[in-house]
Design a protein around this motif. Structure first.
Motif, PDB file in Angstrom:
ATOM      1  N   ASP A 316       0.824  -1.203   0.000  1.00 43.17           N
ATOM      2  CA  ASP A 316       0.000   0.000   0.000  1.00 43.17           C
ATOM      3  C   ASP A 316       0.862   1.258   0.000  1.00 43.17           C
ATOM      4  OD1 ASP A 316      -2.255  -1.519  -0.051  1.00 43.17           O
ATOM      5  OD2 ASP A 316      -2.923  -1.059   1.979  1.00 43.17           O
ATOM      6  N   ALA A 320       0.627   4.033  -2.797  1.00 44.08           N
ATOM      7  CA  ALA A 320       0.364   5.403  -2.356  1.00 44.08           C
ATOM      8  C   ALA A 320       1.414   6.365  -2.902  1.00 44.08           C
ATOM      9  CB  ALA A 320       0.347   5.458  -0.827  1.00 44.08           C
ATOM     10  N   ALA A 332      -4.511  12.633  -4.210  1.00 45.76           N
ATOM     11  CA  ALA A 332      -5.127  12.522  -2.893  1.00 45.76           C
ATOM     12  C   ALA A 332      -5.149  11.079  -2.399  1.00 45.76           C
ATOM     13  CB  ALA A 332      -6.551  13.081  -2.929  1.00 45.76           C
ATOM     14  N   LEU A 333      -5.174  10.124  -3.343  1.00 50.64           N
ATOM     15  CA  LEU A 333      -5.195   8.713  -2.968  1.00 50.64           C
ATOM     16  C   LEU A 333      -3.906   8.321  -2.241  1.00 50.64           C
ATOM     17  CD1 LEU A 333      -6.799   6.045  -3.227  1.00 50.64           C
ATOM     18  CD2 LEU A 333      -5.592   5.640  -5.379  1.00 50.64           C
ATOM     19  N   HIS A 337      -1.880   9.934   6.352  1.00 45.71           N
ATOM     20  CA  HIS A 337      -2.629  10.526   7.454  1.00 45.71           C
ATOM     21  C   HIS A 337      -1.688  11.346   8.342  1.00 45.71           C
ATOM     22  CE1 HIS A 337      -5.077  10.758  11.145  1.00 45.71           C
ATOM     23  NE2 HIS A 337      -6.120  10.540  10.358  1.00 45.71           N
ATOM     24  N   VAL A 344      -3.889   5.920   4.519  1.00 44.96           N
ATOM     25  CA  VAL A 344      -5.182   5.365   4.911  1.00 44.96           C
ATOM     26  C   VAL A 344      -6.099   5.153   3.703  1.00 44.96           C
ATOM     27  CG1 VAL A 344      -7.265   5.771   6.270  1.00 44.96           C
ATOM     28  CG2 VAL A 344      -5.020   6.323   7.226  1.00 44.96           C
ATOM     29  N   ARG A 345      -6.099   6.099   2.766  1.00 41.91           N
ATOM     30  CA  ARG A 345      -7.006   5.965   1.617  1.00 41.91           C
ATOM     31  C   ARG A 345      -6.632   4.759   0.756  1.00 41.91           C
ATOM     32  NH1 ARG A 345      -6.901  12.450   0.264  1.00 41.91           N
ATOM     33  NH2 ARG A 345      -8.294  13.082   1.981  1.00 41.91           N
ATOM     34  N   THR A 346      -5.342   4.551   0.550  1.00 42.56           N
ATOM     35  CA  THR A 346      -4.916   3.369  -0.199  1.00 42.56           C
ATOM     36  C   THR A 346      -5.206   2.102   0.591  1.00 42.56           C
ATOM     37  OG1 THR A 346      -3.155   4.677  -1.223  1.00 42.56           O
ATOM     38  CG2 THR A 346      -2.985   2.282  -1.404  1.00 42.56           C
ATOM     39  N   ASN A 347      -5.028   2.156   1.912  1.00 34.76           N
ATOM     40  CA  ASN A 347      -5.374   1.007   2.748  1.00 34.76           C
ATOM     41  C   ASN A 347      -6.845   0.632   2.586  1.00 34.76           C
ATOM     42  OD1 ASN A 347      -3.341   2.366   5.438  1.00 34.76           O
ATOM     43  ND2 ASN A 347      -2.738   0.910   3.850  1.00 34.76           N
ATOM     44  N   LEU A 348      -7.711   1.632   2.612  1.00 39.30           N
ATOM     45  CA  LEU A 348      -9.150   1.366   2.471  1.00 39.30           C
ATOM     46  C   LEU A 348      -9.483   0.845   1.080  1.00 39.30           C
ATOM     47  CD1 LEU A 348     -10.630   4.459   4.376  1.00 39.30           C
ATOM     48  CD2 LEU A 348     -10.290   2.118   5.226  1.00 39.30           C
ATOM     49  N   LEU A 349      -8.774   1.342   0.062  1.00 37.75           N
ATOM     50  CA  LEU A 349      -8.971   0.815  -1.292  1.00 37.75           C
ATOM     51  C   LEU A 349      -8.597  -0.660  -1.343  1.00 37.75           C
ATOM     52  CD1 LEU A 349      -9.548   1.174  -4.324  1.00 37.75           C
ATOM     53  CD2 LEU A 349      -7.163   1.909  -4.593  1.00 37.75           C
TER      54      LEU A 349
END
Length: 504
Positions: A316, A320, A332-333, A337, A344-349
């Motif tokens: 990730d 990222a 932004a991806l 944090h 975090v956004r890549t983790n959630l993806l």
């Protein structure tokens, strides 16, 4: 005069703001061990019989050692956040780096949701607590497993590293316990498995085992994705990589030998073979055998969880960095944090992709679609191996075109030694990649029987349609992601120019 990069206008990498140094040499070693060593791989390797041990040792010498030398030098010389992404970018440019990173990254959420979680559920159901198939408990277990792995990547690395470290310790201790117990069992009952085992290497065994063994041995460079979160990467990376590679070689070879020694020939069947081997040898402990087997199953599941966590943490970060650098859809991806210092956004993806594959697998696991789904999943997972077809040449380019970079560790014999190691590693990767994408072709050249439909459950035409289609789809996603990122950046630049003109 320093040597120019290719392309010549590529800027030198800058440090990523907001990152905190939390990885020491032990942490790097543990993360590599947690990511690479896998219980299910031990069972898969052992299905090759006696010659599996022979090829495990041979590939450790002729692939793992040169592979470790290459990445030890490069990882210490170029310790920027993103690891392989930055190496390919510096050597071959951003587009190549973005596409390579997509192949490297996408393996892991698909693997987590399409393979690891099913192995964990099968083990828990068979040895710990009955879950059933398609029940509420089954769905709940799998969802918790996937998102626990993602959560470990979301929390700060200073905390998440202890979960992967615990996983590494559990793996080594449990494999050591199994090996020792197998020796005790053999001493009491005889090593019956060795009577029928043939350690003579064969071409058929080689072609069957090479992809599995390469998957087992690659990935030690993964902690470099968090290069700027290491205390002293230039000193610690070579030492950590050497230690983790040695531990992995022992953790594959010794348990494989132990499994083959006590389980009758032809009875080793991947994960089931490993757990059945444990059930057999733990009989030496008498009444304690049941609790010990349950404990082993729990350790097995925890090890699978931390393996997924370790790969989420590192892959990730690579993805990222590609996004933040303008190589994948939106910058932004790739944002880290501000408090957790994690993408975090890549983790959630990754969690979303893993969840989608988990639900798809549960719906397609039975019936006529099962074979098709297996083919697509197999190809998706092999994308990690395909990414090295670009990463390894990038290492050579960096070695030859960036001689001014300080290299605390160097591959012996200078450029010739480095290029020789790279050529050897690349040859192995080519064979493994070809065997994964076009199984049975090399066997046919050597006159080895390979009944395609019986092995895969689909025709060769259908297989190649899905395999090449999957690779083409990933290339398309990567190209679109790169194009969208460029267009977005141009739009932002034009807006900034108009704003500046208005202010003027």
């Amino acid at each position: 005069m320093s040597t120019k990069l290719s392309p010549p206008d590529l800027p030198a990498p800058e440090a990523t703001p907001g990152l905190r140094r939390s990885l020491k040499r032990f942490d790097i070693t543990a993360m590599a061990v947690a990511a690479v060593i896998s219980f299910d791989t031990v069972g898969q390797i052992a299905t090759g019989g006696g010659e599996a041990a022979t090829w495990t040792a041979a590939i450790a010498v002729f692939f793992l050692i040169p592979y470790a030398l290459l990445f030890a030098e490069t990882g210490a010389a170029f310790p920027q956040e993103g690891g392989p992404y930055m190496w390919v970018k510096l050597a071959l440019g951003r587009p190549a780096a973005a596409l390579t990173t997509l192949f490297y990254w996408v393996t892991n959420p698909i693997w987590l949701g399409g393979s690891l979680v099913f192995l964990a559920a099968e083990t828990w159901d068979g040895f710990v607590f009955h879950l059933g198939s398609g029940t509420f408990a089954d769905y709940a277990f799998k969802l918790v497993f996937v998102w626990a792995a993602i959560l470990t990547a979301v929390v700060s690395l200073s905390r998440g590293k202890w979960i992967t470290t615990a996983g590494a310790i559990v793996k080594v201790l449990s494999l050591a316990l199994f090996t020792l117990t197998a020796v005790l069992y053999g001493a009491q009952h005889g090593f019956r498995g060795l009577a029928d085992a043939s350690f003579t290497p064969t071409t058929a065994g080689f072609l069957a085992l090479v992809p599995i063994l390469l998957f087992a041995y690659v990935g030690f460079e993964a902690p470099n994705a968090a290069g700027e979160e290491m205390h002293d990467p230039q000193r610690d990376v070579p030492a950590a990589l050497g230690r983790s590679a040695t531990i992995a070689a022992c953790c594959y070879l010794l348990p494989v030998l132990a499994l083959l020694a006590v389980v009758p020939a032809g009875k080793v069947t991947g994960v089931g073979g490993f757990m059945e081997g444990a059930r057999l040898v733990f009989g030496v402990y008498g009444g304690a055998a049941g609790p010990l087997l349950t404990l082993t199953a729990v350790m097995f599941v925890f090890a699978l969880l931390t393996q997924g966590s370790a790969w989420m943490i590192v892959s990730d970060r690579m993805q990222a960095m590609a996004a933040a650098d303008g190589g994948f859809f939106s910058r932004a991806l790739g944002a880290f944090h501000p408090r957790l210092a994690t993408p975090v956004r890549t983790n959630l993806l990754s969690g979303a992709v893993a969840t989608v594959f988990m639900f798809a697998a549960m719906q397609l696991a039975d019936g006529d679609t099962a074979a098709v789904f297996t083919v697509v999943l197999t190809v998706a997972v092999t994308t990690l191996l395909l990414s090295y077809l670009v990463v390894v040449p990038a290492l050579v380019v960096l070695r030859l075109r960036r001689p001014e970079v300080r290299r605390p560790y160097r591959v012996p014999f200078g450029n010739r030694g480095f290029v020789l190691c790279a050529a050897l590693v690349y040859a192995w990767i080519l064979v493994g990649s070809w065997s994964a994408l076009f199984p049975g072709v090399l066997e046919g050249l050597f006159g080895i029987d390979y009944v395609f439909s019986e092995i895969w459950g689909v025709s060769r035409l259908a297989f190649e349609t899905f395999t090449l289609g999957t690779v083409a789809l990933l290339l398309l996603v990567g190209a679109v992601g790169l194009a969208v990122a460029r267009r977005t950046d141009r739009g932002v630049d034009r807006g900034a120019d108009r704003g500046a003109a208005a202010d003027g």
